[in-house]
Write a protein that holds these residues in place. Structure first.
Motif, PDB file in Angstrom:
ATOM      1  N   GLY A 106     107.029  73.358  69.619  1.00 22.36           N
ATOM      2  CA  GLY A 106     107.074  72.247  70.567  1.00 22.36           C
ATOM      3  C   GLY A 106     105.917  72.271  71.548  1.00 22.36           C
ATOM      4  O   GLY A 106     104.893  72.889  71.318  1.00 22.36           O
ATOM      5  N   TRP A 107     106.124  71.614  72.686  1.00 23.76           N
ATOM      6  CA  TRP A 107     105.087  71.509  73.702  1.00 23.76           C
ATOM      7  C   TRP A 107     105.015  72.783  74.519  1.00 23.76           C
ATOM      8  O   TRP A 107     106.018  73.415  74.813  1.00 23.76           O
ATOM      9  N   VAL A 108     103.818  73.113  74.933  1.00 27.92           N
ATOM     10  CA  VAL A 108     103.594  74.291  75.758  1.00 27.92           C
ATOM     11  C   VAL A 108     103.044  73.829  77.099  1.00 27.92           C
ATOM     12  O   VAL A 108     102.102  73.043  77.157  1.00 27.92           O
ATOM     13  N   SER A 109     103.635  74.280  78.190  1.00 26.98           N
ATOM     14  CA  SER A 109     103.186  73.901  79.518  1.00 26.98           C
ATOM     15  C   SER A 109     101.862  74.596  79.848  1.00 26.98           C
ATOM     16  O   SER A 109     101.683  75.775  79.567  1.00 26.98           O
ATOM     17  N   THR A 110     100.957  73.845  80.442  1.00 22.36           N
ATOM     18  CA  THR A 110      99.672  74.396  80.849  1.00 22.36           C
ATOM     19  C   THR A 110      99.381  73.980  82.284  1.00 22.36           C
ATOM     20  O   THR A 110     100.096  73.163  82.861  1.00 22.36           O
ATOM     21  N   GLU A 111      98.320  74.514  82.854  1.00 15.31           N
ATOM     22  CA  GLU A 111      97.918  74.113  84.205  1.00 15.31           C
ATOM     23  C   GLU A 111      97.557  72.636  84.241  1.00 15.31           C
ATOM     24  O   GLU A 111      97.852  71.944  85.201  1.00 15.31           O
ATOM     25  N   SER A 161      98.764  70.187  82.414  1.00 13.74           N
ATOM     26  CA  SER A 161      99.926  69.306  82.354  1.00 13.74           C
ATOM     27  C   SER A 161     100.579  69.178  83.723  1.00 13.74           C
ATOM     28  O   SER A 161     101.055  68.110  84.089  1.00 13.74           O
ATOM     29  N   GLY A 162     100.604  70.262  84.481  1.00 11.20           N
ATOM     30  CA  GLY A 162     101.162  70.196  85.826  1.00 11.20           C
ATOM     31  C   GLY A 162     100.346  69.295  86.735  1.00 11.20           C
ATOM     32  O   GLY A 162     100.887  68.561  87.556  1.00 11.20           O
ATOM     33  N   HIS A 163      99.049  69.309  86.560  1.00 12.98           N
ATOM     34  CA  HIS A 163      98.159  68.463  87.360  1.00 12.98           C
ATOM     35  C   HIS A 163      98.329  66.990  86.983  1.00 12.98           C
ATOM     36  O   HIS A 163      98.362  66.121  87.845  1.00 12.98           O
ATOM     37  N   LEU A 164      98.445  66.708  85.704  1.00 16.15           N
ATOM     38  CA  LEU A 164      98.539  65.329  85.242  1.00 16.15           C
ATOM     39  C   LEU A 164      99.932  64.745  85.431  1.00 16.15           C
ATOM     40  O   LEU A 164     100.089  63.529  85.429  1.00 16.15           O
ATOM     41  N   ARG A 165     100.925  65.566  85.588  1.00 17.36           N
ATOM     42  CA  ARG A 165     102.300  65.082  85.700  1.00 17.36           C
ATOM     43  C   ARG A 165     102.469  64.155  86.897  1.00 17.36           C
ATOM     44  O   ARG A 165     103.169  63.151  86.834  1.00 17.36           O
ATOM     45  N   GLY A 166     101.826  64.461  88.016  1.00 18.49           N
ATOM     46  CA  GLY A 166     101.983  63.662  89.217  1.00 18.49           C
ATOM     47  C   GLY A 166     101.010  62.505  89.334  1.00 18.49           C
ATOM     48  O   GLY A 166     101.087  61.723  90.276  1.00 18.49           O
ATOM     49  N   ARG A 167     100.097  62.378  88.400  1.00 20.43           N
ATOM     50  CA  ARG A 167      99.083  61.323  88.485  1.00 20.43           C
ATOM     51  C   ARG A 167      99.687  59.971  88.099  1.00 20.43           C
ATOM     52  O   ARG A 167     100.333  59.842  87.077  1.00 20.43           O
ATOM     53  N   ARG A 168      99.450  58.992  88.929  1.00 17.17           N
ATOM     54  CA  ARG A 168      99.960  57.647  88.647  1.00 17.17           C
ATOM     55  C   ARG A 168      99.065  56.958  87.646  1.00 17.17           C
ATOM     56  O   ARG A 168      97.850  57.072  87.708  1.00 17.17           O
ATOM     57  N   VAL A 169      99.672  56.211  86.761  1.00 15.71           N
ATOM     58  CA  VAL A 169      98.919  55.487  85.749  1.00 15.71           C
ATOM     59  C   VAL A 169      98.550  54.103  86.247  1.00 15.71           C
ATOM     60  O   VAL A 169      97.467  53.604  85.987  1.00 15.71           O
ATOM     61  N   ARG A 170      99.452  53.498  86.982  1.00 15.01           N
ATOM     62  CA  ARG A 170      99.194  52.157  87.491  1.00 15.01           C
ATOM     63  C   ARG A 170      99.648  52.057  88.943  1.00 15.01           C
ATOM     64  O   ARG A 170     100.327  52.929  89.447  1.00 15.01           O
ATOM     65  N   ASP A 171      99.228  50.987  89.598  1.00 14.84           N
ATOM     66  CA  ASP A 171      99.570  50.707  90.996  1.00 14.84           C
ATOM     67  C   ASP A 171      99.089  51.798  91.952  1.00 14.84           C
ATOM     68  O   ASP A 171      99.778  52.164  92.897  1.00 14.84           O
ATOM     69  N   THR A 172      97.885  52.298  91.719  1.00 16.41           N
ATOM     70  CA  THR A 172      97.294  53.240  92.660  1.00 16.41           C
ATOM     71  C   THR A 172      96.802  52.462  93.873  1.00 16.41           C
ATOM     72  O   THR A 172      96.640  51.242  93.825  1.00 16.41           O
ATOM     73  N   ALA A 173      96.551  53.143  94.950  1.00 10.74           N
ATOM     74  CA  ALA A 173      96.134  52.482  96.198  1.00 10.74           C
ATOM     75  C   ALA A 173      94.847  51.664  96.021  1.00 10.74           C
ATOM     76  O   ALA A 173      94.793  50.504  96.454  1.00 10.74           O
ATOM     77  N   PRO A 174      93.782  52.205  95.386  1.00 13.36           N
ATOM     78  CA  PRO A 174      92.578  51.389  95.210  1.00 13.36           C
ATOM     79  C   PRO A 174      92.829  50.170  94.313  1.00 13.36           C
ATOM     80  O   PRO A 174      92.285  49.093  94.560  1.00 13.36           O
ATOM     81  N   GLU A 175      93.663  50.343  93.296  1.00 18.61           N
ATOM     82  CA  GLU A 175      93.950  49.232  92.389  1.00 18.61           C
ATOM     83  C   GLU A 175      94.718  48.120  93.110  1.00 18.61           C
ATOM     84  O   GLU A 175      94.383  46.938  92.976  1.00 18.61           O
ATOM     85  N   VAL A 176      95.714  48.481  93.878  1.00 19.05           N
ATOM     86  CA  VAL A 176      96.501  47.484  94.612  1.00 19.05           C
ATOM     87  C   VAL A 176      95.628  46.776  95.645  1.00 19.05           C
ATOM     88  O   VAL A 176      95.717  45.547  95.807  1.00 19.05           O
ATOM     89  N   ALA A 177      94.767  47.508  96.339  1.00 20.94           N
ATOM     90  CA  ALA A 177      93.879  46.893  97.333  1.00 20.94           C
ATOM     91  C   ALA A 177      92.936  45.888  96.672  1.00 20.94           C
ATOM     92  O   ALA A 177      92.721  44.789  97.198  1.00 20.94           O
ATOM     93  N   LEU A 178      92.398  46.242  95.523  1.00 17.47           N
ATOM     94  CA  LEU A 178      91.503  45.323  94.814  1.00 17.47           C
ATOM     95  C   LEU A 178      92.258  44.098  94.321  1.00 17.47           C
ATOM     96  O   LEU A 178      91.769  42.973  94.432  1.00 17.47           O
ATOM     97  N   ARG A 179      93.455  44.297  93.794  1.00 17.84           N
ATOM     98  CA  ARG A 179      94.257  43.161  93.321  1.00 17.84           C
ATOM     99  C   ARG A 179      94.591  42.208  94.457  1.00 17.84           C
ATOM    100  O   ARG A 179      94.545  40.986  94.296  1.00 17.84           O
TER     101      ARG A 179
END
Length: 74
Positions: A11-16, A18-36
């Motif tokens: 199965g999947w193996v946890s890495t450093e 994956s922990g970093h990417l887990r909290g990253r937002r894919v959409r509706d980030t602050a710069p994206e919302v401000a531009l929209r």
């Protein structure tokens, strides 16, 4: 498949990374919302998360002008 294959079913193996990417937002980030908001204030209308190519989604698209916008931000 060989009987001594130890990679099957691990199965999947946890890495450093994956922990970093887990909290990253894919959409509706602050710069994206401000531009929209700024684009909408100018009276332009757009569509969110439209596919523009295979395996490629733009953050938002201005279909009237055939423009795809990708926002790199936090």
């Amino acid at each position: 498949m060989a009987t001594g294959d130890d990679t099957a079913g691990t199965g999947w193996v946890s890495t450093e990374k994956s922990g970093h990417l887990r909290g990253r937002r894919v959409r509706d980030t602050a710069p994206e919302v401000a531009l929209r908001r700024a684009v909408h204030r100018l009276g332009l209308r757009f569509r969110l998360q439209r596919r523009v190519a295979a395996r490629c989604r733009a953050d938002f698209v201005l279909p009237r002008y055939r423009v795809a916008v990708f926002v790199d931000g936090c």
